[in-house]
Design an enzyme around this catalytic site. Structure first.
Site, PDB file in Angstrom:
ATOM      1  N   HIS A 109      10.402   2.350 -15.325  1.00 19.53           N
ATOM      2  CA  HIS A 109       9.888   2.195 -13.957  1.00 19.53           C
ATOM      3  C   HIS A 109       8.445   2.639 -13.792  1.00 19.53           C
ATOM      4  O   HIS A 109       7.954   2.715 -12.670  1.00 19.53           O
ATOM      5  CB  HIS A 109      10.739   2.987 -12.960  1.00 19.53           C
ATOM      6  CG  HIS A 109      12.154   2.522 -12.852  1.00 19.53           C
ATOM      7  ND1 HIS A 109      12.577   1.662 -11.862  1.00 19.53           N
ATOM      8  CD2 HIS A 109      13.232   2.794 -13.605  1.00 19.53           C
ATOM      9  CE1 HIS A 109      13.875   1.434 -12.011  1.00 19.53           C
ATOM     10  NE2 HIS A 109      14.298   2.110 -13.075  1.00 19.53           N
TER      11      HIS A 109
ATOM     12  N   LYS B 229       5.901   4.340   2.279  1.00 13.33           N
ATOM     13  CA  LYS B 229       6.232   4.564   0.868  1.00 13.33           C
ATOM     14  C   LYS B 229       5.831   5.995   0.559  1.00 13.33           C
ATOM     15  O   LYS B 229       5.136   6.628   1.369  1.00 13.33           O
ATOM     16  CB  LYS B 229       5.479   3.587  -0.041  1.00 13.33           C
ATOM     17  CG  LYS B 229       3.958   3.530   0.253  1.00 13.33           C
ATOM     18  CD  LYS B 229       3.222   2.517  -0.613  1.00 13.33           C
ATOM     19  CE  LYS B 229       3.381   1.096  -0.162  1.00 13.33           C
ATOM     20  NZ  LYS B 229       4.006   0.215  -1.149  1.00 13.33           N
TER      21      LYS B 229
ATOM     22  N   LYS C 151      -1.073   4.591  -4.730  1.00 16.01           N
ATOM     23  CA  LYS C 151      -0.611   3.702  -3.654  1.00 16.01           C
ATOM     24  C   LYS C 151      -1.688   3.509  -2.581  1.00 16.01           C
ATOM     25  O   LYS C 151      -1.596   2.633  -1.733  1.00 16.01           O
ATOM     26  CB  LYS C 151       0.682   4.242  -3.044  1.00 16.01           C
ATOM     27  CG  LYS C 151       1.858   4.264  -4.032  1.00 16.01           C
ATOM     28  CD  LYS C 151       3.104   4.846  -3.398  1.00 16.01           C
ATOM     29  CE  LYS C 151       4.250   5.073  -4.371  1.00 16.01           C
ATOM     30  NZ  LYS C 151       5.000   3.832  -4.695  1.00 16.01           N
TER      31      LYS C 151
ATOM     32  N   THR D  27       9.545  -2.103  -3.866  1.00 12.23           N
ATOM     33  CA  THR D  27      10.721  -2.761  -3.308  1.00 12.23           C
ATOM     34  C   THR D  27      10.593  -2.867  -1.788  1.00 12.23           C
ATOM     35  O   THR D  27      11.171  -3.769  -1.176  1.00 12.23           O
ATOM     36  CB  THR D  27      12.015  -2.008  -3.675  1.00 12.23           C
ATOM     37  OG1 THR D  27      11.772  -0.602  -3.509  1.00 12.23           O
ATOM     38  CG2 THR D  27      12.432  -2.290  -5.094  1.00 12.23           C
TER      39      THR D  27
ATOM     40  N   LYS E 140      11.491  -5.820   1.235  1.00  9.72           N
ATOM     41  CA  LYS E 140      12.197  -5.572   2.507  1.00  9.72           C
ATOM     42  C   LYS E 140      11.361  -6.092   3.681  1.00  9.72           C
ATOM     43  O   LYS E 140      11.890  -6.700   4.615  1.00  9.72           O
ATOM     44  CB  LYS E 140      12.497  -4.075   2.669  1.00  9.72           C
ATOM     45  CG  LYS E 140      13.460  -3.554   1.604  1.00  9.72           C
ATOM     46  CD  LYS E 140      13.481  -2.031   1.494  1.00  9.72           C
ATOM     47  CE  LYS E 140      14.154  -1.619   0.180  1.00  9.72           C
ATOM     48  NZ  LYS E 140      13.960  -0.186  -0.137  1.00  9.72           N
TER      49      LYS E 140
HETATM   50  C1  26Q Z   1      10.841  13.266 -13.296  1.00  6.13           C
HETATM   51  C2  26Q Z   1      10.837  14.495 -13.924  1.00  6.13           C
HETATM   52  C3  26Q Z   1      10.972  15.672 -13.187  1.00  6.13           C
HETATM   53  C4  26Q Z   1      11.143  15.590 -11.812  1.00  6.13           C
HETATM   54  C5  26Q Z   1      11.146  14.349 -11.190  1.00  6.13           C
HETATM   55  C6  26Q Z   1      10.993  13.194 -11.925  1.00  6.13           C
HETATM   56  C7  26Q Z   1      10.971  11.881 -11.258  1.00  6.13           C
HETATM   57  C8  26Q Z   1      11.826  11.591 -10.193  1.00  6.13           C
HETATM   58  C9  26Q Z   1      11.784  10.361  -9.553  1.00  6.13           C
HETATM   59  C10 26Q Z   1      10.092  10.896 -11.640  1.00  6.13           C
HETATM   60  C11 26Q Z   1      10.059   9.673 -11.011  1.00  6.13           C
HETATM   61  C12 26Q Z   1      10.896   9.384  -9.958  1.00  6.13           C
HETATM   62  C13 26Q Z   1      10.876   8.121  -9.234  1.00  6.13           C
HETATM   63  C14 26Q Z   1      10.172   7.067  -9.591  1.00  6.13           C
HETATM   64  C15 26Q Z   1      10.167   5.823  -8.794  1.00  6.13           C
HETATM   65  O1  26Q Z   1      10.695   5.781  -7.703  1.00  6.13           O
HETATM   66  N1  26Q Z   1       9.574   4.737  -9.316  1.00  6.13           N
HETATM   67  C16 26Q Z   1       9.543   3.487  -8.594  1.00  6.13           C
HETATM   68  O2  26Q Z   1      10.671   2.716  -8.966  1.00  6.13           O
HETATM   69  C17 26Q Z   1      10.787   1.558  -8.172  1.00  6.13           C
HETATM   70  C18 26Q Z   1      12.062   0.854  -8.550  1.00  6.13           C
HETATM   71  O3  26Q Z   1      11.907   0.214  -9.776  1.00  6.13           O
HETATM   72  C19 26Q Z   1       9.569   0.660  -8.323  1.00  6.13           C
HETATM   73  O4  26Q Z   1       9.695  -0.392  -7.406  1.00  6.13           O
HETATM   74  C20 26Q Z   1       8.289   1.437  -8.046  1.00  6.13           C
HETATM   75  O5  26Q Z   1       7.173   0.633  -8.344  1.00  6.13           O
HETATM   76  C21 26Q Z   1       8.270   2.703  -8.890  1.00  6.13           C
HETATM   77  O6  26Q Z   1       7.141   3.494  -8.566  1.00  6.13           O
END
Ligand code: 26Q
Length: 832
Positions: free
Chosen positions: A372, A563, A569, A671, A675
């Site tokens: 992602h 977002k 962004k 995403t 929407k």
């Molecule tokens: C990782 C390590 C430690 C703590 C937190 C995290 C962590 C948690 C959540 C790292 C990343 C996330 C979330 C990432 C995310 O939401 N990415 C998004 O995913 C969407 C679905 O595929 C895409 O549409 C977005 O472009 C992308 O940014």
């Protein structure tokens, strides 16, 4: 099967537990209010009514759940297991009503009890078990899996505290603990009989057993118990009800006073508290260093429980472990659960005594990995010392996977040591680190990005060497979102028009919206379309007034960016445009300026100072502009606090313009863009993530494109980007930056925004200033289009009409057909 209480039941009437007519629902609510809530109707609070209704709806799901479990138990099948550290499922009541098809009857039932359904829907606490896009995607996929009747289980963590609630105090974000479980969660079932032990710490011992086999014993320092907590995930108008199984951590043995002397007693309490801490809180993304060790422990905890659960299911079906990969297809939602690859090897080799090679084959056939992000700082790594300390056996297994893998690479590319270094699962430059994206790639038979551009860039950059080695393993699956929640539930006025115009089939076949194209130039249809949009804008305006006190005009152009707050962004690009517009209006350069309402929403990671400063900039600009009498209400700026799934329901349907303005190459997919589109908003955006495909679908005339492409960003970077040059040659940009730096939007304080303005002027890592002029020019084209309502409405209709591709049903079909090879299983309900 559940018993059928006969509360007020007449001869031949439907059961109060399962009947779907208004009378059965009414009796169900009364029954649950009295028997489960223990309340007399005369003294019931709103919360009591909500609970009674939730239990009544839940009752209707349970027989479908039971039928699904039985249907799966009695058939040969493959199950999709979606492993994700986040599931941002949103409020459940409305969605379950919609999927059961009992919204109207329930409304009538509640009315007969003197209760308003909308009021009850509004008081539900949403489970905020995710940060943003990735967690919400997992939830949309569960909806599509059940709707498409695909056997599936979602596996994750039952956080006691989800994503924090955001308040705005004095213009700044303040974080408030999310106590979503405070009043109980009617949608979950704790299953104390489904529990597993998970080990941590200690050391390993290597030995040869009686049969002469090499064996490893992991002598752990502590263990935690994971208990299953299930939530039913019902499909739309089908009987399939899959489970979302979230693991809750508990102490291994509840401590017993008599077992300890005084000293040990307190240690025992400490250990118990530590065990229960594991599933306590969701970590925000973009949080440098935050709770590193606990986060890794969380990941291993839920992954180990989930794989042990799969083995239990296999044993229960009397299948040999050798059939694991035939029985389960496990999708890794980013690298967060990628330790599963080493854990499955451990379970198969150490606990089930399989030879390594067989365990490895099973593992690779089982897993698939979705990436992602391409942002290097967001690629997950764990320091080897921490890893060894917490999960010594898993580190050994990772080293062994790596040794065998690098041998393979060496055979293909003899002497290419720099390739070995690049591809290794261990980053050896500086402090040694485990590269989780490499582990996930090596241990999976399929790897995919989440939009066409992102998948291409993934193959060219982050996973280039791997794509060269195994090109056939790389896929693209463009993300999708569920039209049940994001149209049918949250935009009922539009849903009604769609039913009437294209037939009800659009809900499960979104490509049918194409039929709207025939009405794109029909003026009576335009009126209907605009009535719906106007209604939704009034609803949002009402919410904005209630929450922020700001009065906005529903006739203004609603220009919305919601977002997570992040520099890539570029909410600050939007803010710079607003400042520019404000300056123009103050100078009475009115030509081409249309009344606009800019709406922002989104949380900043608590430790991400620049993101928090971006919020402060937006609220600062809002304070000045909204209170400037010379604006005459032509410009309004709103920061809508605490953007979550519940608030999203009001936001997407009310947008005229959807802001998707990330630096090209940085947003994997997005995403929210989808929407907005399906609700009839027009996108202003860069060629990034799924924007590219949105523009392809809708046509270039119906999309406001601006900015550098991903290739151009790279070229500008190579040729030496100097943001200061952009400031020099653009008077409006210079003025906007000087106004911000000069304290105009910070009550005279010239220090507050210094880090933000200086980053832009000195390095501007996300090319905000490089895209500024083109963005402003593009916004002028937006204003021109807005002044022609026929043209705008036509574009709006075409956006909804051509959004079919972005249904999560399409995405899940692609995963099922191409990656998991799973087909649907029809579930029958054995009653008339
Ligand atoms: C990782 C390590 C430690 C703590 C937190 C995290 C962590 C948690 C959540 C790292 C990343 C996330 C979330 C990432 C995310 O939401 N990415 C998004 O995913 C969407 C679905 O595929 C895409 O549409 C977005 O472009 C992308 O940014």
């Amino acid at each position: 099967m559940p018993t059928n209480p006969t509360f007020g039941k007449k001869e031949g009437a439907e059961s109060a537990r399962s009947g779907l007519d208004a009378d059965a629902l009414r009796r169900g609510v009364m029954d649950n209010l009295i028997c489960l809530q223990g309340r007399h109707p005369a003294f019931a609070t709103l919360q009591d009514w909500y609970m009674a209704l939730a239990y009544t709806v839940r009752d209707r799901m349970l027989e479908r759940w039971a039928a699904t479990v039985e249907g799966y138990a009695t058939r040969e099948l493959r199950v999709a297991c979606y492993l994700s550290a986040e599931f941002l499922i949103g409020p459940q009541l409305g969605n379950n009503l919609v999927n059961l098809g009992i919204e109207a009857n329930t409304r009538a039932a509640m009315q007969s009890l003197g209760q308003d359904l909308d009021t009850l829907l509004a008081i539900e606490e949403e489970p905020g078990l995710g940060n943003g896009g990735l967690g919400r995607l997992a939830a949309c996929y569960l909806d599509s899996l059940a709707t498409l009747e695909i056997p599936a289980i979602g596996y994750g963590i039952r956080y006691e505290f989800g994503i924090f609630n955001q308040e705005i105090r004095d213009g700044w974000q303040a974080e408030v603990t999310d106590k979503w479980l405070q009043r109980g969660n009617p949608w979950e079932f704790l299953r104390p009989d489904v529990s597993f032990y998970v080990s941590f710490g200690g050391h390993t011992e290597h030995e040869t057993d009686a049969q002469g086999r090499f064996r490893v014993r992991w002598i752990s320092a502590s263990q935690v118990k994971g208990v299953a907590c299930d939530m039913p995930m019902l499909g739309y108008r089908v009987n399939t009800c899959n489970a979302l199984r979230l693991w809750k951590s508990e102490a291994v043995e509840s401590f017993d006073l008599q077992d300890f002397n005084a000293g040990d007693y307190y240690q025992a309490v400490q250990d118990k508290v530590a065990s229960e801490t594991l599933s306590k809180v969701l970590y925000p993304n973009d949080e440098p260093e935050a709770g590193k060790r606990l986060r890794l422990a969380q990941q291993y905890f839920f992954v180990s429980c989930s794989l042990q659960d799969m083995l239990r299911l296999l044993d229960r079906r009397r299948e040999p472990v050798g059939r694991f990969a035939q029985m389960f297809a496990v999708q890794l939602n980013d690298t967060h659960p990628s330790i599963a690859i080493a854990e499955l090897i451990r379970l198969l080799v150490d606990e089930r005594c399989l030879p390594w090679d067989q365990a490895w084959d099973i593992t690779r056939c089982t897993f698939a990995y979705t990436n992602h992000t391409l942002l290097p700082e967001a690629l997950e790594t764990w320091g080897v010392p921490l890893f060894r300390n917490l999960l010594p056996r898993l580190l050994e297994i990772i080293f062994e996977i790596n040794r065998r893998f690098l041998d393979e690479v060496r055979q293909r590319h003899p002497g290419d040591e720099s390739r070995i270094e690049r591809m290794s699962l261990i980053d050896e430059a500086g402090e040694k680190k485990v590269r989780m994206a490499h582990l996930a790639t090596v241990g999976s038979h399929a790897v995919n990005g989440v939009a066409a551009l992102h998948s291409t860039l993934l193959r060219q950059t982050v996973l280039r060497d791997f794509a060269e080695l195994w090109p056939e393993r790389f896929y693209n699956v463009t993300n999708g979102v569920t039209p049940r929640r994001f149209i049918l539930l949250s935009n009922p006025a539009l849903a009604q028009v769609l039913d009437k115009t294209v037939g009800e089939g659009w809900v499960t076949d979104l490509t049918r919206l194409r039929k709207l194209e025939a009405h794109a130039d029909d003026v009576t249809f335009h009126d209907e379309w605009r009535r719906v949009r106007r209604w939704n804008k009034e609803v949002l305006a009402g919410r904005i007034r209630d929450v922020t006190g700001i009065v906005v005009d529903p006739d203004a152009l609603f220009d919305i960016q919601v977002k997570r707050i992040h520099e890539y962004k570029r909410q600050h690009l939007n803010a710079l445009y607003i400042v520019t517009l404000y300056q123009r209006l103050r100078r009475d350069q009115e030509q081409g300026v249309v009344p606009r309402c800019f709406i922002f929403g989104g949380k900043a990671a608590p430790g991400y100072a620049m993101a928090k400063l971006m919020i402060r900039l937006i609220t600062g600009v809002a304070e000045v502009v909204n209170n400037d009498p010379s604006m005459n209400g032509r410009l309004k700026i709103v920061f809508f606090p605490n953007f979550n799934v519940k608030n999203a329901h009001f936001v997407y349907p009310a947008a005229d313009l959807s802001e998707q303005i990330s630096t090209a190459g940085k947003e994997a997919s997005g995403t929210g863009n989808m929407k907005f589109m399906m609700n009839g908003a027009i996108t202003i955006g860069t060629l990034d993530g799924a924007n590219v495909e949105i523009r392809e679908e809708v046509g270039e005339d119906n999309f406001f494109l601006f900015g550098l492409s991903a290739d151009e960003v790279e070229r500008v970077k190579r040729e030496g980007y100097r943001p200061e040059d952009r400031v020099e040659c653009n008077a409006e940009l210079r003025e906007a930056l000087e106004l911000i730096a000069g304290g105009y939007f910070s009550r005279g304080d010239r220090e507050v925004f210094r880090p933000l303005v200086e980053t832009l002027r000195k390095s501007d890592p996300f090319f905000v200033l490089a895209d500024y002029a083109d963005y402003v020019a593009c916004q002028e084209r937006v204003s021109v289009a807005w002044q022609d309502p026929r043209r705008w409405t036509r574009m709006s209709i075409l956006n909804a009409a051509r959004s079919g591709k972005f249904s999560s049903d399409r995405a899940i079909r692609e995963y099922s057909d191409r990656i998991w090879k799973i087909s649907p299983v029809r579930i029958a309900l054995d009653r008339p």
